[in-house]
Design an enzyme around this catalytic site. Structure first.
Site, PDB file in Angstrom:
ATOM      1  N   ASN A  14      36.412  36.631  37.278  1.00 46.93           N
ATOM      2  CA  ASN A  14      37.698  36.662  37.977  1.00 46.93           C
ATOM      3  C   ASN A  14      37.648  37.767  39.045  1.00 46.93           C
ATOM      4  O   ASN A  14      37.403  38.937  38.729  1.00 46.93           O
ATOM      5  CB  ASN A  14      38.802  36.929  36.940  1.00 46.93           C
ATOM      6  CG  ASN A  14      40.180  36.982  37.568  1.00 46.93           C
ATOM      7  OD1 ASN A  14      40.355  37.598  38.611  1.00 46.93           O
ATOM      8  ND2 ASN A  14      41.151  36.359  36.939  1.00 46.93           N
ATOM      9  N   ASP A  16      40.103  38.640  41.212  1.00 49.70           N
ATOM     10  CA  ASP A  16      41.422  39.089  41.694  1.00 49.70           C
ATOM     11  C   ASP A  16      41.447  40.561  42.100  1.00 49.70           C
ATOM     12  O   ASP A  16      42.096  40.947  43.068  1.00 49.70           O
ATOM     13  CB  ASP A  16      42.487  38.923  40.600  1.00 49.70           C
ATOM     14  CG  ASP A  16      42.777  37.479  40.281  1.00 49.70           C
ATOM     15  OD1 ASP A  16      42.326  36.588  41.011  1.00 49.70           O
ATOM     16  OD2 ASP A  16      43.453  37.248  39.255  1.00 49.70           O
ATOM     17  N   HIS A  17      40.747  41.390  41.312  1.00 46.00           N
ATOM     18  CA  HIS A  17      40.940  42.823  41.529  1.00 46.00           C
ATOM     19  C   HIS A  17      40.090  43.387  42.660  1.00 46.00           C
ATOM     20  O   HIS A  17      40.327  44.513  43.101  1.00 46.00           O
ATOM     21  CB  HIS A  17      40.816  43.583  40.209  1.00 46.00           C
ATOM     22  CG  HIS A  17      41.896  43.133  39.275  1.00 46.00           C
ATOM     23  ND1 HIS A  17      43.238  43.278  39.595  1.00 46.00           N
ATOM     24  CD2 HIS A  17      41.854  42.460  38.103  1.00 46.00           C
ATOM     25  CE1 HIS A  17      43.964  42.730  38.631  1.00 46.00           C
ATOM     26  NE2 HIS A  17      43.159  42.232  37.730  1.00 46.00           N
ATOM     27  N   HIS A  50      43.372  33.966  40.882  1.00 42.19           N
ATOM     28  CA  HIS A  50      44.766  33.660  40.565  1.00 42.19           C
ATOM     29  C   HIS A  50      45.590  33.835  41.829  1.00 42.19           C
ATOM     30  O   HIS A  50      45.769  34.961  42.304  1.00 42.19           O
ATOM     31  CB  HIS A  50      45.240  34.623  39.459  1.00 42.19           C
ATOM     32  CG  HIS A  50      46.601  34.317  38.926  1.00 42.19           C
ATOM     33  ND1 HIS A  50      47.114  34.963  37.832  1.00 42.19           N
ATOM     34  CD2 HIS A  50      47.562  33.441  39.326  1.00 42.19           C
ATOM     35  CE1 HIS A  50      48.334  34.500  37.577  1.00 42.19           C
ATOM     36  NE2 HIS A  50      48.632  33.580  38.488  1.00 42.19           N
ATOM     37  N   ARG A  56      50.227  39.004  45.277  1.00 42.16           N
ATOM     38  CA  ARG A  56      49.961  40.459  45.168  1.00 42.16           C
ATOM     39  C   ARG A  56      48.482  40.795  45.340  1.00 42.16           C
ATOM     40  O   ARG A  56      48.151  41.909  45.688  1.00 42.16           O
ATOM     41  CB  ARG A  56      50.474  41.010  43.843  1.00 42.16           C
ATOM     42  CG  ARG A  56      49.696  40.559  42.655  1.00 42.16           C
ATOM     43  CD  ARG A  56      50.138  41.258  41.389  1.00 42.16           C
ATOM     44  NE  ARG A  56      51.478  40.888  40.994  1.00 42.16           N
ATOM     45  CZ  ARG A  56      51.934  41.033  39.751  1.00 42.16           C
ATOM     46  NH1 ARG A  56      51.166  41.587  38.828  1.00 42.16           N
ATOM     47  NH2 ARG A  56      53.138  40.654  39.428  1.00 42.16           N
ATOM     48  N   HIS A  57      47.598  39.840  45.054  1.00 42.33           N
ATOM     49  CA  HIS A  57      46.170  40.134  45.310  1.00 42.33           C
ATOM     50  C   HIS A  57      45.528  39.001  46.115  1.00 42.33           C
ATOM     51  O   HIS A  57      45.326  39.150  47.309  1.00 42.33           O
ATOM     52  CB  HIS A  57      45.400  40.530  44.042  1.00 42.33           C
ATOM     53  CG  HIS A  57      45.745  39.785  42.779  1.00 42.33           C
ATOM     54  ND1 HIS A  57      45.757  38.415  42.709  1.00 42.33           N
ATOM     55  CD2 HIS A  57      46.075  40.242  41.539  1.00 42.33           C
ATOM     56  CE1 HIS A  57      46.077  38.052  41.471  1.00 42.33           C
ATOM     57  NE2 HIS A  57      46.290  39.130  40.737  1.00 42.33           N
ATOM     58  N   GLU A  77      43.593  29.857  38.902  1.00 43.07           N
ATOM     59  CA  GLU A  77      44.697  30.142  37.982  1.00 43.07           C
ATOM     60  C   GLU A  77      45.980  30.000  38.760  1.00 43.07           C
ATOM     61  O   GLU A  77      46.103  30.532  39.879  1.00 43.07           O
ATOM     62  CB  GLU A  77      44.607  31.574  37.469  1.00 43.07           C
ATOM     63  CG  GLU A  77      43.620  31.745  36.365  1.00 43.07           C
ATOM     64  CD  GLU A  77      43.568  33.199  35.933  1.00 43.07           C
ATOM     65  OE1 GLU A  77      44.544  33.945  36.159  1.00 43.07           O
ATOM     66  OE2 GLU A  77      42.538  33.585  35.404  1.00 43.07           O
ATOM     67  N   THR A 107      50.188  41.991  34.543  1.00 43.08           N
ATOM     68  CA  THR A 107      49.177  40.936  34.492  1.00 43.08           C
ATOM     69  C   THR A 107      49.763  39.832  33.624  1.00 43.08           C
ATOM     70  O   THR A 107      50.873  39.984  33.105  1.00 43.08           O
ATOM     71  CB  THR A 107      47.848  41.488  33.921  1.00 43.08           C
ATOM     72  OG1 THR A 107      46.895  40.423  33.856  1.00 43.08           O
ATOM     73  CG2 THR A 107      48.015  42.078  32.533  1.00 43.08           C
ATOM     74  N   GLU A 158      42.567  27.535  27.386  1.00 47.53           N
ATOM     75  CA  GLU A 158      42.020  28.890  27.397  1.00 47.53           C
ATOM     76  C   GLU A 158      42.871  29.741  26.469  1.00 47.53           C
ATOM     77  O   GLU A 158      44.094  29.841  26.637  1.00 47.53           O
ATOM     78  CB  GLU A 158      42.026  29.460  28.825  1.00 47.53           C
ATOM     79  CG  GLU A 158      41.449  30.870  28.863  1.00 47.53           C
ATOM     80  CD  GLU A 158      41.113  31.368  30.263  1.00 47.53           C
ATOM     81  OE1 GLU A 158      40.720  30.558  31.113  1.00 47.53           O
ATOM     82  OE2 GLU A 158      41.259  32.587  30.491  1.00 47.53           O
ATOM     83  N   GLY A 199      41.576  40.687  29.048  1.00 48.94           N
ATOM     84  CA  GLY A 199      41.366  41.977  28.406  1.00 48.94           C
ATOM     85  C   GLY A 199      39.982  42.155  27.800  1.00 48.94           C
ATOM     86  O   GLY A 199      39.760  43.123  27.064  1.00 48.94           O
ATOM     87  N   GLY A 220      37.646  39.499  34.281  1.00 47.26           N
ATOM     88  CA  GLY A 220      37.780  40.082  35.607  1.00 47.26           C
ATOM     89  C   GLY A 220      37.857  41.587  35.634  1.00 47.26           C
ATOM     90  O   GLY A 220      36.936  42.279  36.080  1.00 47.26           O
ATOM     91  N   HIS A 221      38.960  42.133  35.129  1.00 42.52           N
ATOM     92  CA  HIS A 221      39.292  43.540  35.355  1.00 42.52           C
ATOM     93  C   HIS A 221      38.163  44.477  34.937  1.00 42.52           C
ATOM     94  O   HIS A 221      37.766  45.365  35.706  1.00 42.52           O
ATOM     95  CB  HIS A 221      40.594  43.874  34.608  1.00 42.52           C
ATOM     96  CG  HIS A 221      41.143  45.207  34.947  1.00 42.52           C
ATOM     97  ND1 HIS A 221      40.867  46.321  34.192  1.00 42.52           N
ATOM     98  CD2 HIS A 221      41.926  45.616  35.961  1.00 42.52           C
ATOM     99  CE1 HIS A 221      41.483  47.365  34.728  1.00 42.52           C
ATOM    100  NE2 HIS A 221      42.137  46.962  35.810  1.00 42.52           N
TER     101      HIS A 221
HETATM  102  N1  PXP Z   1      42.158  34.278  32.094  1.00 42.71           N
HETATM  103  C1  PXP Z   1      43.430  34.185  32.538  1.00 42.71           C
HETATM  104  C2  PXP Z   1      44.151  32.901  32.345  1.00 42.71           C
HETATM  105  C3  PXP Z   1      44.054  35.283  33.210  1.00 42.71           C
HETATM  106  O1  PXP Z   1      45.330  35.173  33.638  1.00 42.71           O
HETATM  107  C4  PXP Z   1      43.291  36.439  33.437  1.00 42.71           C
HETATM  108  C5  PXP Z   1      43.900  37.565  34.219  1.00 42.71           C
HETATM  109  O2  PXP Z   1      44.132  37.159  35.527  1.00 42.71           O
HETATM  110  C6  PXP Z   1      41.975  36.481  32.974  1.00 42.71           C
HETATM  111  C7  PXP Z   1      41.436  35.398  32.275  1.00 42.71           C
HETATM  112  C8  PXP Z   1      41.096  37.671  33.177  1.00 42.71           C
HETATM  113  O3  PXP Z   1      41.650  38.771  32.522  1.00 42.71           O
HETATM  114  P1  PXP Z   1      41.017  40.213  32.745  1.00 42.71           P
HETATM  115  O4  PXP Z   1      41.187  40.540  34.188  1.00 42.71           O
HETATM  116  O5  PXP Z   1      41.822  41.081  31.837  1.00 42.71           O
HETATM  117  O6  PXP Z   1      39.569  40.109  32.361  1.00 42.71           O
END
Ligand code: PXP
Length: 254
Positions: A14, A16-17, A50, A56-57, A77, A107, A158, A199, A220-221
């Site tokens: 992911n 996003d960040h 996402h 926001r991102h 997403e 989140t 998921e 997470g 992702g994060h």
């Molecule tokens: N899966 C979904 C459906 C999510 O909404 C997110 C966060 O955007 C993730 C996975 C990834 O989560 P993380 O960034 O905490 O790894």
């Protein structure tokens, strides 16, 4: 007796960040599309992003630029709204994951409320399937809702691993892991393809990666955070190693 084979597990990254870092300063860098391409060349099986309603991102333009260039499947997403369903049907990523969305949350905090929103979700699944997009529903591991989840018509789900990841005690984490295991097993038996995410990091991913019904993790994060220190290719490789070692009993991880 034939030897039992453990199905492989895929890693979706992911991005996003990477976009969060760009948006906080309103700069052109870092480019999440470049991050996605780098992650793909480092072994990501898919790229997740996402497109939030508040942008926001990730921005619309990121998705539009990524889709024609990405060498691995893109997983969008998205909230279950007419705007997002319209965007997904127009741009046709290979996969979409329907998630709940609230403006105030930091989140995605929980799974979809399948019972309250079943009609909307079912309609979105049908429209997306018609556009050739394979849908996953992001859900809490609640076996009581499995029938309602399956009735929405999405081929994948998921599991939200946020409560597992955020558990404050070993007992709470173990209890949540049991819920996830039972749910994954029931969902697999019902013919759904099971993914998980939220997470997860190299310390906590092992117990989830060992669940055989789970065939994809979206992370992702923690990977973007680790990339600050070791670089994105090494962060992707480190996560893949943690997942694979746990799944095939090669390491001592969580
Ligand atoms: N899966 C979904 C459906 C999510 O909404 C997110 C966060 O955007 C993730 C996975 C990834 O989560 P993380 O960034 O905490 O790894």
């Amino acid at each position: 007796m034939p030897e039992r084979t453990i199905p492989p597990i895929r890693l979706g990254i992911n991005i996003d960040h990477a976009a969060t870092l760009r948006q906080v300063r309103g700069t052109r860098y870092p480019d999440p599309v470049e991050a996605a391409l780098l992650a793909a060349s480092a072994g990501a099986d898919s790229i997740t992003l996402h497109l939030r309603e508040d942008r926001r991102h990730i921005q619309d333009r990121d998705l539009e630029r990524l889709l024609p260039r990405c060498p691995v499947p893109v997983n969008l997403e998205m909230a279950v709204t007419p705007e997002m369903v319209g965007i997904a049907c127009r741009l046709r990523p290979r996969f979409a994951c329907l998630v709940p969305e609230r403006r105030q949350e930091r989140t995605t905090e929980g799974g979809l409320d399948i019972i309250a929103a079943q009609r909307q979700i079912k309609d979105a699944c049908a429209r997306l399937a018609g556009a050739g997009v394979a849908v996953a529903l992001f859900v809490a591991p609640d076996t009581a809702h499995l029938q309602a989840i399956a009735a929405c018509g999405a081929p994948h789900l998921e599991i939200h691993t946020g409560h597992y990841a955020d558990a404050l005690t070993v007992a709470a984490q173990t209890a949540e892991l049991q819920r996830i295991r039972a749910f994954a097993s029931a969902a697999g038996a019902a013919g759904l393809e099971v993914h998980a995410g939220h997470g997860l990091n190299v310390e906590n991913v092992g117990s989830i990666a060992r669940i055989e019904e789970i065939v994809e993790l979206n992370i992702g994060h923690s990977i973007i955070a680790s990339a600050l220190f070791v670089g994105l290719p090494a962060a992707v490789a480190e996560m893949r190693r943690a997942m694979v070692d746990a799944r095939y009993g090669l390491g001592a991880g969580a």
